[in-house]
Design a protein around this motif. Structure first.
Motif, PDB file in Angstrom:
ATOM      1  N   PHE A 176       0.990  -1.218  -0.123  1.00  0.00           N
ATOM      2  CA  PHE A 176       0.027   0.413  -0.030  1.00  0.00           C
ATOM      3  C   PHE A 176       0.958   1.374  -0.215  1.00  0.00           C
ATOM      4  CE2 PHE A 176       0.803  -1.176   4.296  1.00  0.00           C
ATOM      5  CZ  PHE A 176       0.787  -0.123   5.123  1.00  0.00           C
ATOM      6  N   ASP A 177       0.554   2.210  -0.583  1.00  0.00           N
ATOM      7  CA  ASP A 177       0.854   3.220  -0.257  1.00  0.00           C
ATOM      8  C   ASP A 177       0.053   3.979   1.462  1.00  0.00           C
ATOM      9  OD1 ASP A 177       2.048   3.776  -2.466  1.00  0.00           O
ATOM     10  OD2 ASP A 177       0.742   4.896  -3.648  1.00  0.00           O
ATOM     11  N   ASN A 178       0.923   4.770   2.092  1.00  0.00           N
ATOM     12  CA  ASN A 178       0.653   4.783   3.276  1.00  0.00           C
ATOM     13  C   ASN A 178      -0.076   5.751   3.181  1.00  0.00           C
ATOM     14  OD1 ASN A 178       3.107   6.704   3.649  1.00  0.00           O
ATOM     15  ND2 ASN A 178       4.311   5.646   4.613  1.00  0.00           N
ATOM     16  N   SER A 179      -0.300   6.925   4.536  1.00  0.00           N
ATOM     17  CA  SER A 179      -1.199   8.081   4.562  1.00  0.00           C
ATOM     18  C   SER A 179      -0.437   9.132   3.538  1.00  0.00           C
ATOM     19  CB  SER A 179      -1.215   8.748   5.920  1.00  0.00           C
ATOM     20  OG  SER A 179      -2.622   7.596   6.100  1.00  0.00           O
ATOM     21  N   PHE A 180       1.769   8.641   3.478  1.00  0.00           N
ATOM     22  CA  PHE A 180       1.918  10.133   3.332  1.00  0.00           C
ATOM     23  C   PHE A 180       2.613  10.237   2.033  1.00  0.00           C
ATOM     24  CE2 PHE A 180       2.332  10.056   7.999  1.00  0.00           C
ATOM     25  CZ  PHE A 180       0.940  10.819   8.515  1.00  0.00           C
ATOM     26  N   GLY A 181       1.571   8.944   1.081  1.00  0.00           N
ATOM     27  CA  GLY A 181       2.436   8.366  -0.267  1.00  0.00           C
ATOM     28  C   GLY A 181       3.511   8.123  -0.129  1.00  0.00           C
ATOM     29  N   GLN A 182       3.710   7.184   0.737  1.00  0.00           N
ATOM     30  CA  GLN A 182       4.893   6.500   0.836  1.00  0.00           C
ATOM     31  C   GLN A 182       4.786   5.012   0.180  1.00  0.00           C
ATOM     32  OE1 GLN A 182       6.507   7.259   4.495  1.00  0.00           O
ATOM     33  NE2 GLN A 182       7.832   8.976   3.749  1.00  0.00           N
ATOM     34  N   PHE A 183       5.530   4.747  -0.427  1.00  0.00           N
ATOM     35  CA  PHE A 183       5.425   2.920  -0.495  1.00  0.00           C
ATOM     36  C   PHE A 183       5.671   2.338   0.628  1.00  0.00           C
ATOM     37  CE2 PHE A 183       6.977  -1.386  -2.468  1.00  0.00           C
ATOM     38  CZ  PHE A 183       5.569  -1.788  -2.655  1.00  0.00           C
ATOM     39  N   SER A 184       4.918   1.042   1.479  1.00  0.00           N
ATOM     40  CA  SER A 184       4.907   0.714   2.151  1.00  0.00           C
ATOM     41  C   SER A 184       4.504  -0.925   2.314  1.00  0.00           C
ATOM     42  CB  SER A 184       4.306   1.698   3.090  1.00  0.00           C
ATOM     43  OG  SER A 184       4.019   2.608   3.690  1.00  0.00           O
ATOM     44  N   GLN A 185       4.738  -1.717   3.188  1.00  0.00           N
ATOM     45  CA  GLN A 185       4.542  -3.134   2.991  1.00  0.00           C
ATOM     46  C   GLN A 185       3.837  -3.612   4.172  1.00  0.00           C
ATOM     47  OE1 GLN A 185       8.277  -2.268   2.685  1.00  0.00           O
ATOM     48  NE2 GLN A 185       6.893  -1.346   1.048  1.00  0.00           N
ATOM     49  N   TYR A 186       3.531  -4.790   4.556  1.00  0.00           N
ATOM     50  CA  TYR A 186       2.749  -5.015   5.791  1.00  0.00           C
ATOM     51  C   TYR A 186       3.178  -6.211   5.990  1.00  0.00           C
ATOM     52  CZ  TYR A 186      -0.170  -6.428  10.481  1.00  0.00           C
ATOM     53  OH  TYR A 186      -0.324  -6.853  11.769  1.00  0.00           O
ATOM     54  N   LEU A 187       3.820  -7.588   6.404  1.00  0.00           N
ATOM     55  CA  LEU A 187       4.376  -9.055   6.534  1.00  0.00           C
ATOM     56  C   LEU A 187       3.139  -9.447   7.516  1.00  0.00           C
ATOM     57  CD1 LEU A 187       5.101 -10.849   4.812  1.00  0.00           C
ATOM     58  CD2 LEU A 187       6.841 -11.656   6.230  1.00  0.00           C
TER      59      LEU A 187
END
Length: 159
Positions: free
Chosen positions: A70-81
């Motif tokens: 996902f893109d976090n609230s601030f537009g940064q590409f993020s991941q959750y494992l």
């Protein structure tokens, strides 16, 4: 001598139990869900409605593991494992479930690295995320609670 025999018996019983259980990587079905989240309060720092997608492997005992991108609230590409468990309600409510996952989140970096607790300078942090949903005939919808920041609304399907 009694202790040694007790330990051997215990080891034998635990080995028997483990042999009957599924291996961690075996799963019953895959579930893909996608959606977007809505913030509790708007802020000029938020980067608009962001897209979320996750693939989960569900086991027959209601345990699961997955990866969300996902893109976090601030537009940064993020991941959750993550890994987690679903609990289904009884009786007439059997299609409703509560899901709790825990894992590692990556992607919240400067200047937004203080937006999630226990975030490291390289953008890694632990995460615990609860959700509530409905699933019938392989189709589902969930509301996922993202701390004190937002609600994530997803729709998904088994395959």
């Amino acid at each position: 001598m009694k202790r040694i025999l007790s330990l051997i018996l215990l080891a034998g019983l635990s080995g028997t139990c483990l042999a009957e259980e599924e291996k961690w990587y075996e799963y019953d079905h895959l579930y893909f869900h996608a959606g977007t989240y809505v913030h509790y309060s708007s802020s000029e720092d938020h980067d608009g409605p962001n897209i979320f997608g996750a693939l989960e492997a569900h086991k027959s005992n209601d345990w699961l593991y997955g990866l969300a991108l996902f893109d976090n609230s601030f537009g940064q590409f993020s991941q959750y494992l993550y890994g987690g468990k679903s609990w289904y309600f009884p009786g007439d409510w059997q299609n409703f479930h509560f899901k709790l996952t825990a894992g590692v989140i990556h992607g919240y970096k400067e200047p937004w690295d203080d937006k999630i607790p226990f975030n490291s300078p390289s953008g890694w942090a632990p995460g615990v995320i609860p959700g509530f949903g409905y699933k019938k005939n392989g189709l589902g919808a969930d509301i996922i609670f993202l701390g004190n920041s937002a609600l994530l609304f997803t729709v998904g399907m088994d395959f």
